[in-house]
Design a protein around this motif. Structure first.
Motif, PDB file in Angstrom:
ATOM      1  N   THR A  73     -41.111   9.080 -21.551  1.00  0.00           N
ATOM      2  CA  THR A  73     -41.459   8.005 -22.484  1.00  0.00           C
ATOM      3  C   THR A  73     -40.819   6.701 -22.024  1.00  0.00           C
TER       4      THR A  73
ATOM      5  N   ARG B 259     -42.812   0.384 -30.281  1.00  0.00           N
ATOM      6  CA  ARG B 259     -41.813   1.454 -30.112  1.00  0.00           C
ATOM      7  C   ARG B 259     -40.423   0.814 -30.179  1.00  0.00           C
TER       8      ARG B 259
ATOM      9  N   TRP C 136     -47.103  13.382 -33.295  1.00  0.00           N
ATOM     10  CA  TRP C 136     -45.810  13.603 -32.666  1.00  0.00           C
ATOM     11  C   TRP C 136     -45.067  14.806 -33.228  1.00  0.00           C
TER      12      TRP C 136
END
Length: 880
Positions: free
Chosen positions: A183, A555, A592
């Motif tokens: 990520t 994010r 997720w």
């Protein structure tokens, strides 16, 4: 009929062994011809004469062949002079017939370009992950669970599994490593801040992936606070300065030392986005919930990855079978209800076989490899068909040439060599053009195919393969003309009886078959392109349960925004550019987290429960634009909402609730009450059913922030305002964001790529087919010039002549349409079956494709037809 056996034995006795097969073959061919012309009896006498004329008594032990004539010796031996003459004649033929030459060369060039580009694409796909030297012995441990009769396979496994594999089956593995998920993270050095993809992995990772170290060594991750950087990231952070032993911060929190720099992984590797690697132990020590998941009883926390490298003598199938039941009886007893099993997923299958159906790994991108490989072959075949058609169509003009050459002693194999030389010359010129076209179109092709391919100019393998490819294309394109034209019999040709009415009709049948084949492929590609785009449009028009317009997501890597969330919210709303802002555990466009352990009144005891679980802040529904069918949204005015949940319609249906509002739901023995029901929010694939989901209030820091931009404000103004506020409360973090509609559009990337490539190839296939039609129409108009002149003198109109020349081609296209329709329907229906949410194949698709092909055909041949119809009949008949 066999020639006299005694004469054959005599020939074998006197003839030199190295020439026997050649001479005997020629004599047998001549004998067969003479039998047909003068009868078997007279042919046998001539065979004896020819044998005796070729041999002479032996002198000692040496044998020689008497040459029948100088012509025979020069034409039967393959020598440079003969090859040069062949090419010279072939070049003269090309320059003499410029229009046909242009059609042949351009058609072959386009076909070879398509084949070359597809060949590069297929090679890139088939060599995926081969950069890693241990490619054949690397695998990922996959977790399989049976939920309500369906076997689900995913990548997530638990941390205790690694220790269990080492203790029980350590001898079967050379390396077993744990990894988080790749990520984005913030990397900081001085004033330079970058957001890059990376992972926390075990120290054995560089060895398992055989990273090519440019600085430092593969053992660099042994230090607990270390980091390995890819070459591009090291250059972006440090420029030309040596990065070794420099301190870098991860997410503004973890200070690590650079202990190595590795070569950027290639684009055709599943680890292409692995731009940095940090130690696994650092991840554990800095993340509380991961440290908790290390407990030996935490078998239900399947939030990690395990990669293995098999020992030398171990096999993938045997080890996979050994470890299959290793999770049984571990951890929570409720988990055993899901019949948990493990399987090894070899790296060699990661890219091409990514689909799992009910526990079976089959299908994936390999279908596209086959599809585009077949398309490339078909497009090249279409170009070769043009060459064959035009060569055989012009046979009448070359018939006398062939007859005269045969009459003065040319053999059939000599004529075949001549025609093949013409074919190879055309292919040679076309291949040079194809390389140029491929180089020019490669950037566009890479962009459409999402690749980074290059033409390997310096690779000997590429040139050897290219030469073989040209030879194969030359043989494919020239075989039929060579065999057909060289079979003409000189007596019939010179008498003018070869191409009589019957023979003429028989001669056009192969050409008609090839034209039908061309348009069968073209119509199939047109239908396929339309269906692919309809499937994409069908999925795009699917209700998604929220409003993605003007919605951005970010994010968050540090707790700064969460710690000051109310202040951030108030300041952004005051700017007038933002309507609302909310936090969530996952993005609106992806799932997720999935959890089990749910129970409710009236639940079937045998029903296995698995829900999508999303922790959100109070304003999440308002921000994304939830559409309520019952109940209400979360509200700060109700303190009880901390134990309230919002569920989607799929969950209501799954749970069988008639009055869901107020229904009590137990989740791992904690009681929740349903306060609202929302329309299904599409978070995963737009081609699959929406999963049952539960939304609850998340108290701790969430990794995602979603912001709704005021529709009256410009996006530029809103982003500037958001950046200013975020920089104020989190100055050490770079400002990165994604528009939700852009991220959602990426879900269609694969299908859109297929559609774009299919339409591109369909256009080229039609172009090549039309080139051939144009050449054939031109030839037919030229061949029937005098007939057209007579018809015009007798009163035929331009429309009559146009119909005369067009009707045959129209009929061929209609036949091709009739053949292509069931073929296209069969394959496209099978393709659509893999989508749960799919379009239908309507009749008008075939009608539109057939009409389009017919229209293109008429436009192509109309130029030559009308040109011939408008010609002055006086000029057409002057020679009469």
């Amino acid at each position: 009929m066999a020639p006299p056996p005694l004469a054959d034995r005599l020939l074998r006795f006197f003839c030199a062994p190295h020439r026997l097969e050649e001479v005997q073959g020629d004599l047998h061919e001549e004998f067969a011809y003479q039998v047909e012309q003068i009868g078997e009896r007279r042919a046998r006498w001539r065979y004896w004469r020819d044998v005796l004329g070729f041999i002479k008594p032996p002198t000692g032990w040496s044998f020689a062949i008497k040459r029948k004539s100088e012509a025979y010796s020069t034409t039967h031996l393959i020598n440079p002079v003969m090859i040069r003459n062949y090419l010279k004649i072939a070049f003269r033929s090309l320059t003499k017939n410029k229009a046909y030459s242009f059609i042949n060369i351009s058609g072959l060039a386009v076909g070879m370009t398509v084949a070359l580009l597809i060949g590069l694409w297929v090679y890139d796909e088939l060599t995926f992950n081969t950069y890693h030297e241990n490619y054949g012995r690397i695998a990922q441990v996959m977790n399989q669970r049976t939920v309500n009769g369906e076997i689900l396979t995913n990548h997530g496994v638990s941390i205790p599994l690694r220790k269990e594999l080492q203790s029980q089956y350590g001898t079967d593995f050379k390396n077993i490593l744990l990894a988080s998920w790749t990520t984005r993270h913030i990397l900081t050095f001085g004033n330079t801040k970058l957001t890059k993809m990376g992972n926390f992995m075990s120290p054995e990772t560089p060895e398992l992936l055989t990273l090519k170290m440019l600085k430092g060594s593969r053992s660099g991750l042994q230090e607990p606070s270390s980091i390995l950087l890819s070459e591009s990231v090291a250059k972006a952070l440090f420029g030309s300065v040596n990065p070794l032993n420099k301190l870098v911060k991860i997410d503004n929190q973890l200070a690590v030392k650079v202990t190595g720099v590795y070569e950027d992984l290639p684009y055709n590797s599943d680890f292409q986005e692995l731009l940095f690697i940090a130690p696994w132990d650092l991840y554990v020590s800095s993340t509380g919930w991961v440290k908790q998941a290390q407990d030996e009883n935490e078998w239900a926390q399947n939030s990690f990855q395990i990669f293995v490298q098999l020992a030398e003598k171990a096999t993938m199938e045997a080890v996979s079978e050994k470890i299959r039941q290793i999770q049984r009886g571990k951890g929570d007893k409720d988990e055993d209800k899901f019949n948990r099993e493990l399987t090894l997923y070899p790296m060699s299958r990661w890219h091409l076989y990514s689909d799992w159906t009910n526990g079976i790994n089959a299908g994936g991108r390999i279908e596209f490899v086959w599809l585009f490989g077949i398309i490339g072959l078909f497009v090249l075949t279409l170009a070769c068909i043009n060459f064959m058609n035009l060569s055989t169509a012009r046979s009448e003009k070359r018939a006398k040439e062939i007859g005269i050459r045969k009459a003065i002693g040319s053999r059939r194999r000599q004529l075949i060599s001549q025609f093949f030389s013409e074919s190879f010359l055309v292919v040679g010129i076309a291949s040079v053009l194809a390389l140029l076209l491929a180089q020019l179109s490669l950037p566009f092709f890479n962009d459409v195919a999402s690749k980074k391919m290059i033409i390997p100019w310096v690779s000997p393998f590429f040139w050897a393969f290219g030469l073989g490819f040209c030879l194969l294309t030359g043989i494919l394109a020239g075989s039929y003309p060579a065999l057909y034209l060289s079979s003409f019999q000189p007596i019939k040709v010179l008498k003018g009886t070869l191409l009589g009415i019957g023979n003429r009709r028989m001669a056009v049948i192969p050409r008609k078959v090839l034209v039908v084949l061309q348009f069968t492929v073209s119509v199939t590609l047109i239908v396929g392109t339309i269906v692919v785009y309809r499937q994409i449009l069908h999925a795009k028009n699917r209700p998604i349960g929220y409003n993605r317009e003007g919605l951005i997501m970010m994010r968050i890597y540090t707790p700064d925004i969460h710690d000051h969330f109310d202040a951030v919210h108030d300041e952004l709303v005051k700017t007038g550019t933002v309507v609302s802002i909310a936090e969530s555990q996952g993005p609106p466009t992806d799932i997720w987290s999935m959890n089990t352990g749910f129970n409710w009144k009236g639940k079937d005891p045998s029903l296995q429960t698995e829900f999508v679980t999303v922790g959100v802040s109070h304003d999440y529904g308002k921000t994304v634009g939830w559409k309520f069918s019952a109940g209400r949204d979360f509200s700060r005015t109700f303190s009880t909402d901390s134990s309230g949940i919002v569920i989607n319609k799929a969950a209501v249906k799954f749970m069988g609730l008639k009055q869901p509002i107020g229904e009590a739901v137990l989740w791992n023995d904690r009681r929740f009450n349903v306060i609202g029901v929302v329309d299904d929010m599409l978070m995963s694939s737009p081609y699959e059913p929406v999963k049952q989901a539960v939304y609850f209030i998340q108290r701790r820091s969430a990794p995602f922030v979603t912001i709704r931009i005021n529709p009256t404000a410009s996006a530029t103004q809103a982003l500037q305002a958001i950046e200013t506020v975020f920089k104020k409360y989190s100055p050490s973090s770079p400002f990165n964001y994604d528009f939700v509609d852009t991220e959602y559009a990426l879900k269609f990337a694969t299908e859109e790529r297929i559609g774009t490539l299919a339409s591109f190839f369909a256009i080229l296939a039609i172009f090549i087919s039309c080139l051939g039609l144009f050449g054939l129409a031109s030839f037919m108009a030229e061949q029937r010039t005098k007939e057209i002149g007579i018809r015009k003198v007798l009163g035929a109109s331009v429309l009559n002549v146009w119909g005369l020349l067009s009707k045959d081609f129209v009929l061929l296209v209609l036949i091709a349409f009739a053949i292509a329709s069931p073929i296209a329907y069969y394959f496209l229906d099978n393709w659509l079956q893999k989508y749960d949410y799919r379009t239908d194949i309507s009749w008008w698709i075939f009608a539109a494709s057939g009409a389009g092909a017919l229209l293109v055909t008429l436009l192509t041949i109309s130029f030559q037809s009308i040109k011939a119809a408008l010609m002055n009949p006086v000029k057409s008949l002057r020679s009469e």
